[in-house]
Design a protein around this motif. Sequence first.
Motif, PDB file in Angstrom:
ATOM      1  N   LEU A  76      -0.076   6.016  14.468  1.00  0.00           N
ATOM      2  CA  LEU A  76       0.834   7.219  14.155  1.00  0.00           C
ATOM      3  C   LEU A  76       0.982   8.042  15.529  1.00  0.00           C
ATOM      4  CD1 LEU A  76      -0.072   8.297  10.687  1.00  0.00           C
ATOM      5  CD2 LEU A  76       2.121   7.683  11.323  1.00  0.00           C
ATOM      6  N   ASP A  91      16.450   3.446  -0.865  1.00  0.00           N
ATOM      7  CA  ASP A  91      15.350   4.478  -0.835  1.00  0.00           C
ATOM      8  C   ASP A  91      14.019   3.824  -0.511  1.00  0.00           C
ATOM      9  OD1 ASP A  91      17.306   6.568  -1.285  1.00  0.00           O
ATOM     10  OD2 ASP A  91      16.698   6.751  -3.279  1.00  0.00           O
ATOM     11  N   ALA A  92      13.408   4.453   0.341  1.00  0.00           N
ATOM     12  CA  ALA A  92      11.834   3.890   0.591  1.00  0.00           C
ATOM     13  C   ALA A  92      10.904   4.582  -0.471  1.00  0.00           C
ATOM     14  CB  ALA A  92      11.392   4.447   1.895  1.00  0.00           C
ATOM     15  N   LEU A  96      13.357   9.881   3.262  1.00  0.00           N
ATOM     16  CA  LEU A  96      12.961   8.619   2.773  1.00  0.00           C
ATOM     17  C   LEU A  96      13.894   8.151   1.561  1.00  0.00           C
ATOM     18  CD1 LEU A  96       9.144   9.077   2.218  1.00  0.00           C
ATOM     19  CD2 LEU A  96      10.278   7.760   3.911  1.00  0.00           C
ATOM     20  N   ASP A  97      14.411   9.179   0.923  1.00  0.00           N
ATOM     21  CA  ASP A  97      15.411   8.917  -0.216  1.00  0.00           C
ATOM     22  C   ASP A  97      16.915   9.975   0.159  1.00  0.00           C
ATOM     23  OD1 ASP A  97      13.411   7.956  -1.542  1.00  0.00           O
ATOM     24  OD2 ASP A  97      13.605   9.163  -3.522  1.00  0.00           O
ATOM     25  N   ILE A 119       8.271   7.821   7.872  1.00  0.00           N
ATOM     26  CA  ILE A 119       8.251   9.014   8.032  1.00  0.00           C
ATOM     27  C   ILE A 119       8.100   9.356   9.482  1.00  0.00           C
ATOM     28  CG2 ILE A 119       6.984  11.156   7.984  1.00  0.00           C
ATOM     29  CD1 ILE A 119       6.354  10.353   4.949  1.00  0.00           C
ATOM     30  N   THR A 127       4.829   5.969   5.227  1.00  0.00           N
ATOM     31  CA  THR A 127       4.237   6.707   6.277  1.00  0.00           C
ATOM     32  C   THR A 127       4.881   6.173   7.630  1.00  0.00           C
ATOM     33  OG1 THR A 127       2.100   6.577   5.131  1.00  0.00           O
ATOM     34  CG2 THR A 127       2.018   7.126   7.537  1.00  0.00           C
ATOM     35  N   ALA A 158       3.402  15.635   7.133  1.00  0.00           N
ATOM     36  CA  ALA A 158       3.559  15.509   5.633  1.00  0.00           C
ATOM     37  C   ALA A 158       2.527  14.810   4.904  1.00  0.00           C
ATOM     38  CB  ALA A 158       5.107  14.719   5.327  1.00  0.00           C
ATOM     39  N   HIS A 166      -5.877   4.161  12.223  1.00  0.00           N
ATOM     40  CA  HIS A 166      -4.807   4.712  11.260  1.00  0.00           C
ATOM     41  C   HIS A 166      -3.949   5.756  12.040  1.00  0.00           C
ATOM     42  CE1 HIS A 166      -2.214   5.711   7.959  1.00  0.00           C
ATOM     43  NE2 HIS A 166      -2.599   7.005   8.015  1.00  0.00           N
ATOM     44  N   LEU A 226      11.968  14.334   4.030  1.00  0.00           N
ATOM     45  CA  LEU A 226      11.487  13.335   4.885  1.00  0.00           C
ATOM     46  C   LEU A 226      12.339  12.073   5.178  1.00  0.00           C
ATOM     47  CD1 LEU A 226       7.929  13.571   3.784  1.00  0.00           C
ATOM     48  CD2 LEU A 226       8.820  14.622   5.625  1.00  0.00           C
ATOM     49  N   LEU A 241       2.105  12.550   1.530  1.00  0.00           N
ATOM     50  CA  LEU A 241       2.585  12.295   0.392  1.00  0.00           C
ATOM     51  C   LEU A 241       1.717  11.653  -0.413  1.00  0.00           C
ATOM     52  CD1 LEU A 241       6.374  11.183   0.975  1.00  0.00           C
ATOM     53  CD2 LEU A 241       5.544  13.248   0.422  1.00  0.00           C
ATOM     54  N   ASP A 242       1.182  10.481   0.076  1.00  0.00           N
ATOM     55  CA  ASP A 242       0.257   9.731  -0.996  1.00  0.00           C
ATOM     56  C   ASP A 242      -1.165   9.278   0.260  1.00  0.00           C
ATOM     57  OD1 ASP A 242      -0.855   7.789  -2.285  1.00  0.00           O
ATOM     58  OD2 ASP A 242       0.752   6.103  -2.130  1.00  0.00           O
ATOM     59  N   ARG A 244       0.882  -1.222  -0.146  1.00  0.00           N
ATOM     60  CA  ARG A 244      -0.020  -0.038  -0.049  1.00  0.00           C
ATOM     61  C   ARG A 244       0.742   1.350  -0.129  1.00  0.00           C
ATOM     62  NH1 ARG A 244      -4.606  -2.815  -0.874  1.00  0.00           N
ATOM     63  NH2 ARG A 244      -4.530  -4.645   0.592  1.00  0.00           N
ATOM     64  N   GLY A 245       2.127   0.988  -0.057  1.00  0.00           N
ATOM     65  CA  GLY A 245       3.002   2.455   0.337  1.00  0.00           C
ATOM     66  C   GLY A 245       2.933   2.766   1.814  1.00  0.00           C
ATOM     67  N   LEU A 246       2.452   2.093   2.448  1.00  0.00           N
ATOM     68  CA  LEU A 246       2.426   2.600   3.934  1.00  0.00           C
ATOM     69  C   LEU A 246       3.687   2.736   4.728  1.00  0.00           C
ATOM     70  CD1 LEU A 246      -0.048   3.410   6.096  1.00  0.00           C
ATOM     71  CD2 LEU A 246      -0.170   0.931   6.680  1.00  0.00           C
ATOM     72  N   ARG A 272      15.159   3.294  10.970  1.00  0.00           N
ATOM     73  CA  ARG A 272      14.490   2.064  10.177  1.00  0.00           C
ATOM     74  C   ARG A 272      14.909   0.948  11.080  1.00  0.00           C
ATOM     75  NH1 ARG A 272      15.252   3.644   3.900  1.00  0.00           N
ATOM     76  NH2 ARG A 272      14.507   5.804   3.994  1.00  0.00           N
ATOM     77  N   ALA A 306      -1.962   5.524   0.699  1.00  0.00           N
ATOM     78  CA  ALA A 306      -1.155   4.709   1.534  1.00  0.00           C
ATOM     79  C   ALA A 306      -1.892   4.457   2.805  1.00  0.00           C
ATOM     80  CB  ALA A 306       0.417   5.252   1.696  1.00  0.00           C
ATOM     81  N   LEU A 307      -2.860   3.563   3.051  1.00  0.00           N
ATOM     82  CA  LEU A 307      -3.462   3.041   4.061  1.00  0.00           C
ATOM     83  C   LEU A 307      -3.753   1.459   3.956  1.00  0.00           C
ATOM     84  CD1 LEU A 307      -6.150   5.830   3.717  1.00  0.00           C
ATOM     85  CD2 LEU A 307      -4.637   5.666   5.482  1.00  0.00           C
ATOM     86  N   GLN A 308      -3.830   0.865   5.228  1.00  0.00           N
ATOM     87  CA  GLN A 308      -4.128  -0.243   5.255  1.00  0.00           C
ATOM     88  C   GLN A 308      -5.785  -0.324   5.252  1.00  0.00           C
ATOM     89  OE1 GLN A 308      -2.281  -3.225   5.862  1.00  0.00           O
ATOM     90  NE2 GLN A 308      -4.210  -4.402   5.655  1.00  0.00           N
ATOM     91  N   PRO A 309      -6.265  -1.100   4.042  1.00  0.00           N
ATOM     92  CA  PRO A 309      -7.715  -0.729   3.741  1.00  0.00           C
ATOM     93  C   PRO A 309      -8.702  -1.121   5.001  1.00  0.00           C
ATOM     94  CG  PRO A 309      -6.639  -1.876   1.994  1.00  0.00           C
ATOM     95  CD  PRO A 309      -5.568  -1.807   2.913  1.00  0.00           C
TER      96      PRO A 309
END
Lengths: 518, 305
Positions: B100, A517-518, B53-54, A342, A339, B80, B96, B51, B82-83, A334-336, A347, B86-89
């Motif tokens: 966090l 990279d994530a 991530l990269d 972040i 999140t 932030a 959710h 953030l 971003l997307d 899901r790309g979660l 990690r 991006a959730l666990q349905p």
Amino acid sequence: MTTTVNRSGPGGPARLLRAEWTKFRTVRAWVVAMTAGSLVIVLLGLSSASGSHASCDGGPTEAVCPAVPVGPGGEAVEDKFYFVHRTLAGDGSITVRATSMTGQIRKPDVTPGVRNVVSGLVPWAKAGVMVKQSTRQGSAYAALMVTGAHGVRMQHDFTHDVAGRPGGVSEDSPRWLRLTRSGDTLTGYESTDGTDWAEVGTARLSGLPARVEIGLFAASPGDLTVTRGDLGGSVSAVRFTEATAVFDRVDLEGETSGGAWRNDDIGVTEAPDGSPHHPGRASESGGTFSVTGVGDIAPSIEGQTVERTLTGVLTGLIVVIVVAVTSVTAEYRRGLIRTTLIAVPRRGRMLVAKALTIGTVTFAAGLVATAITLTFGTRILRANGNYILPVSWLTEVRVVVGTAALLAVAAVLALALGALFRRSVGGVITAIVLTVVPHVLATTSVLPDTAARWLLRLTPAAGFAIQQSIPEYAHVLGHYAPIAGFYPLAPWAGFAVLAGYAALALGLAVVRLRRRDA
Amino acid sequence: MQATIEVSGLRKRFGRTPALDGMSFTVQPGQVTGFVGPNGAGKSTTMRVILGLDAAEEGYALVGGRPYASLRTPLRHIGALLDAAALQPSRSARNHLLWLAHSQGLGVRRVDEVLEQVGLTSAARRKAGGFSLGMRQRLGIAAALLGDPPVLMLDEPVNGLDPEGIVWIRGFLRSLAAEGRAVLVSSHLMSELQDAADHLVVVGRGRVITDTSVADLIAATSNGRVTLRTTAGEPAMSALAHAGAIVTVTGRDTLLVSGLPGERVVALLNANAVPFSEVSAHRATLEEAYLELTRDAVEFRGETR
């Protein structure tokens, strides 16, 4: 800013664990699956116990099986031998010279229906001198003996065995044996000439009464043959043997009860008509004794084990693997995961917190399942007439807690594989191939024993050794193969192999997570 | 805690394609900064680098003066989005936000506060998998607000929203900036930022093309031109040209005057008794300005892809 944020709260690691726990418990499918995994372990275990019935043939009717003697250490024992003895009050000793040891072994029939008996000794045929608490089976003893192939040994209380000098017995090279009792302490000596004595070992039999039985004995365990099965695996069979030893120069010191030597065929089995089956015998002529015995004085490894109730663990493990892998791959799907990273930029810690969470959840679920299954499974088995080899409560706790820990560590391994592959299918398949498949191959009649042992040494399935409740005894010949429930590694050593794999996989997953990279 | 984002000299390439080529800018508190550029200009990559991530090959990005990786409870420093997908349905919106919150040492009370703030209270216990795109955006914004951060960063928050949602988000961003927060909002469409952004960082080809306030940018593009509406075209042109202005006819009855401020135009017309119905400063649209700025970047992209 409009709102105030409570700045106090648990520290870093506790925060991460709490977050991961919240993540886990808020996905109903995972909670349901984990509960189902526990139920599978309980239900498969109890239903297989319910389906297992045993009874002993008592002639025309089925009868309750005779009680199995239990040794001083609480273990099931075989205590079957021919004993020529007198009663000793207080301290004393016995000295004999063994001049011969011969025997018979029944081999597989060549002509069907015709007994094929050859002369010879099985390696652990034993004869010598013994001090025993009483003639009751399972009572404390110490014995010094010559054996079929393992030289002189000093053994006591079934599980203890000390080696003396190697070599057999004959007219040309007799062995002198001496066993002395001094309070609780028994000491064994051996000599080749009756003048130069060497100590073999000592045994402390605490609580040994003043009056004990002292004398000569002979025993010969059944001949074990293991053959390759038609579909791989192996088939073991045990056949009748007996051993005869000749002793002279018998010298008994100490206050012995007057009168003649008494002969007892300890633990002899009775045929349905009440006559002894394969009896031993003894004779005496001019101070020379000949004693013939059948059976063994050793811990018993024949019977059901407590861990047999945990057959559902393998299926439960598959469920656990699926949950553990999915709990991490779902985030990638899901790309979660972004999140998550972040929220928790460290990690490695995040992944370790995830692993700890799935490990703890699995451990708790597994512990409930294994405790219930073992407790009630063994009750059901016993109620159905099955004999379960007794083990100490510490061993039972190790089996129950160890199996839960096995599931937990396997879950961590699965989670790490999920993090490495980032795909559910790859992670699940790899985890199953590493943990479940080797165990199935090794414990079913597929592979030769040697290959099965290597699988359970080298793969994460080695961890199943934590379930083995009955140890392997060096002085008891048995079919110690995975198919019979014996693992090549000691319980915690096997567990350590699994833990090592889990640590390695988690380490690789952390490195990969950090580098990419994530 | 400084309410800023500072990006300096970021360089990164994906394979042989440079994604970031010396990206540098600063986001100031108290205003909405638009982060604009065509798709592929490096906006998302920059945000991911900010953030943590990269990883960038060169340069650095700071949030409130600190690298992201050094933040122990980062959501209290920067929120932030971003997307939004991006959730666990199967997890509810509230849960959710709850995990966090727990990761930042925050409690359930804060979760309910932000749900209220974005108007999701009634849907809080529903599975996020059943949310519309607009609801997901709101949930994503709630997550960004969770730690009450002084800095907010939203990647294409308007994307896919209905007009009502767009209006809501613009107002929301303005109110967050009004509270003193630094707000960075990316978009590939300048028109989306019209009326929302105070400041603009326009990027193309992985670097900043213009870093300016919206007012300055429009003024620069408008270039002090004045639109004049009059029926007396001839006399008006001669009077103004005489005073040094350049006058262009842009339509029937309309002239575009450049080189003279509006007040001088009115004074000259009055002095020469030229009748007119309207004099107004010519106002370029943000879109016009943006297209002019990014033309090169777009062309470059067309060549390399």
